[in-house]
Design an enzyme around this catalytic site. Structure first.
Site, PDB file in Angstrom:
ATOM      1  N   GLY A   1       0.807  -1.219   0.000  1.00  0.00           N
ATOM      2  CA  GLY A   1       0.000   0.000   0.000  1.00  0.00           C
ATOM      3  C   GLY A   1       0.834   1.259   0.000  1.00  0.00           C
TER       4      GLY A   1
ATOM      5  N   GLY B  66      -0.337   4.407   0.202  1.00  0.00           N
ATOM      6  CA  GLY B  66      -1.164   5.540   0.640  1.00  0.00           C
ATOM      7  C   GLY B  66      -0.350   6.418   1.579  1.00  0.00           C
ATOM      8  CG  PHE B  67      -1.980   9.998   3.433  1.00  0.00           C
ATOM      9  CD1 PHE B  67      -1.301  11.170   3.144  1.00  0.00           C
ATOM     10  CD2 PHE B  67      -3.290   9.868   3.004  1.00  0.00           C
ATOM     11  CE1 PHE B  67      -1.917  12.190   2.446  1.00  0.00           C
ATOM     12  CE2 PHE B  67      -3.915  10.885   2.307  1.00  0.00           C
ATOM     13  CZ  PHE B  67      -3.226  12.050   2.027  1.00  0.00           C
TER      14      PHE B  67
ATOM     15  CB  VAL C 151      -0.813  -8.250  -1.750  1.00  0.00           C
ATOM     16  CG1 VAL C 151      -0.490  -9.414  -0.834  1.00  0.00           C
ATOM     17  CG2 VAL C 151       0.456  -7.488  -2.110  1.00  0.00           C
TER      18      VAL C 151
ATOM     19  CD  GLU D 173     -13.919  18.780   2.487  1.00  0.00           C
ATOM     20  OE1 GLU D 173     -13.458  17.835   1.820  1.00  0.00           O
ATOM     21  OE2 GLU D 173     -13.258  19.395   3.343  1.00  0.00           O
TER      22      GLU D 173
ATOM     23  CG  ASP E  59      -7.719   4.972   6.791  1.00  0.00           C
ATOM     24  OD1 ASP E  59      -7.356   5.754   7.688  1.00  0.00           O
ATOM     25  OD2 ASP E  59      -8.359   5.326   5.772  1.00  0.00           O
TER      26      ASP E  59
ATOM     27  CB  ALA F  93      -4.276  12.218   6.052  1.00  0.00           C
ATOM     28  CD  GLN F  94      -1.195  14.882  10.431  1.00  0.00           C
ATOM     29  OE1 GLN F  94      -0.331  14.357  11.127  1.00  0.00           O
ATOM     30  NE2 GLN F  94      -0.874  15.596   9.361  1.00  0.00           N
TER      31      GLN F  94
END
Ligand SMILES: Cc1cc2nc3c(=O)[nH]c(=O)nc-3n(C[C@H](O)[C@H](O)[C@H](O)COP(=O)(O)OP(=O)(O)OC[C@H]3O[C@@H](n4cnc5c(N)ncnc54)[C@H](O)[C@@H]3O)c2cc1C
Length: 423
Positions: free
Chosen positions: A15, A17-18, A83, A174, A305, A322-323
């Site tokens: 992965g 991602g972030f 995977v 949003e 996550d 994200a943090q």
């Protein structure tokens, strides 16, 4: 998979991602061999997906090639594949392009859209988790405008111009604000043959208020901003069924709409192969200790996550934003090096930097630990934080240019049906 054998310990990260990219960066040019695997060849900046969906940004300005991130990492390799399974007893993973052994495995696979078992909604609604999905929404919105322009009756036209968004978390709020801007600024200029009053944006939320994860203050402000933009908010409302044209809810509300955007939640995206104890049922997230080690597997880790680290402050795990992913990725890199050097590991402590959401131009809400505010200043902070968090200087410049251009011209320039969406 053509990864060279070496004397260095091999860390396989699933992965980009972030969590994955921050982990990769913290292991750059250290005494380890790193293999980053992702089913896409780019990192997605998910917080701005809604701007791709609503024609505000081009898709490539929020995506970044994973190979570019590792270009100066001498002992890091990238493989583009999914995977499929972990074989922990053999310290091996199975992918669509072959098998690979590991010394340490890190699961950073994030989440997927949660339909809560409703197959009808899954097959007829529009999710927004990936760039292709955001592009599908963009195409569908624009195709619906075109179909509305040639509709025979008012009711048919309204079904094309009714946009239903389910889930009033930051993503739903949003997106609702951005689609309302299409109605208020684009429709009157580009579509002289359509009456903007025929277009309606409905935001449905199961909880009693919008932005349930944020403060009451943020929720109140966001409600005011959304009302001003003409978004119709329906709280305490659950969607029961959607057949592609009619949205049925738990209340008397029934809506005719060709577009239902599902922003109601996510669930973990684990990989098969670990014992049942490793996974927390319901949440679908790996049960990890304070060092991100997966329950029962000392050399398998999960970050971001997909990891659920229960602590006193966060008994249900950290928020899936994200943090925590960035901070866990950074720390795990350092901890893996400590582990290899037989040094004690440092426990993860989450530093909450606050949360925010924007609702159209000039308006946003920000929740910091001791200070909550909304309006123009919040919007400015929102823009700054998102701009600086984007991966890549080029992407930052393109996004800044687009935002400035759109702001001055009340425009959303990426109104293109490049790849028509077939329902
Ligand atoms: C629409 C949207 C808006 C959001 N807005 C915000 C926001 O404003 N602020 C905020 O803080 N957070 C926001 N989030 C949440 C934030 O994006 C996530 O918390 C963050 O991306 C988690 O990072 P991660 O590394 O754990 O997972 P991800 O970033 O999801 O990365 C997971 C990676 O794993 C890859 N992968 C998954 N399974 C496999 C497999 N089997 N094989 C190979 N590769 C695989 C995927 O391709 C992906 O690249 C938003 C999320 C969405 C969907």
């Amino acid at each position: 998979m053509n990864i060279p054998q070496s004397n260095l310990p091999r860390i396989v990260i699933i992965g980009g991602g972030f969590a994955g990219i921050n982990l990769v960066k913290s292991l750059a040019n250290k005494n380890v061999q790193v293999v980053l695997i992702d089913k896409r060849n780019y990192h997605t900046f998910q917080p701005l997906l809604y701007q791709v969906s609503s024609s505000g940004l081009e898709p490539d300005s929020i995506a970044y090639p994973l190979r570019k991130i590792i270009k100066k990492h001498n002992t890091t390799f990238f493989r583009l594949t999914e995977v499929e399974q972990i074989l922990p007893e053999k310290k091996e993973i199975i992918t669509s392009i072959g098998h690979l052994t590991y010394d340490y495995l890190v699961l950073a696979t994030g989440t997927k859209t949660n339909y809560f078992g409703n197959k009808a909604i899954q097959s007829s609604s529009m999710p927004m988790k990936t760039v292709p999905q955001a592009l599908d929404i963009r195409s569908l919105i624009l195709q619906n405008f075109e179909k509305a322009a040639i509709a025979d009756s008012k009711s048919e036209r309204e079904a094309f111009l009714n946009f239903v968004i389910v889930g009033a978390g930051p993503t739903g709020v949003e997106l609702a604000g951005a689609i309302a801007e299409l109605k208020n600024n684009i429709l009157p200029r580009d579509y002289h043959d359509l009456d903007p009053d025929d277009m309606h944006i409905h935001l449905l939320e199961g909880a009693g208020r919008v932005l349930p994860p944020m403060s009451e203050h943020a929720s109140k402000k966001a409600t005011q901003f959304l009302n001003k933009l003409g978004v119709k908010i329906h709280c305490n409302t659950f969607v029961k069924h959607y057949d592609g044209t009619t949205v049925t809810t738990n209340s008397e509300l029934k809506l005719e709409s060709e577009t239902l955007i599902w922003a109601a939640g996510v669930t973990g995206a684990p990989v098969q192969g670990l014992n049942a104890d490793a996974l927390i049922e319901g949440a679908n997230r790996y049960n990890v200790n304070q060092f991100n080690q997966v329950e029962g597997y000392p050399n398998i880790f999960a970050v971001g996550d997909i990891a659920l680290m229960a602590s006193e402050a966060y008994p249900k795990g950290h928020p899936q934003v994200a943090q925590p992913a960035i901070q866990q990725g950074n720390l795990l890199g350092k901890n893996l090096l400590r582990l290899i050097d037989n040094k004690p590991l440092k426990p993860f402590v989450y530093k909450d930097k606050g949360s925010m959401a924007t609702i159209g131009r000039n308006k946003a809400v920000v929740d910091l630990k001791h200070y909550k505010f909304g309006g123009f200043f919040a919007w400015f902070i929102w823009m700054f934080v998102h701009l600086m968090s984007l991966v890549g200087f080029r992407n930052r410049v393109i996004v800044l240019f687009n935002w400035t251009y759109n702001y001055i011209n009340f425009d959303k320039a990426a109104r293109l049906i490049i790849r028509p969406f077939k329902k």
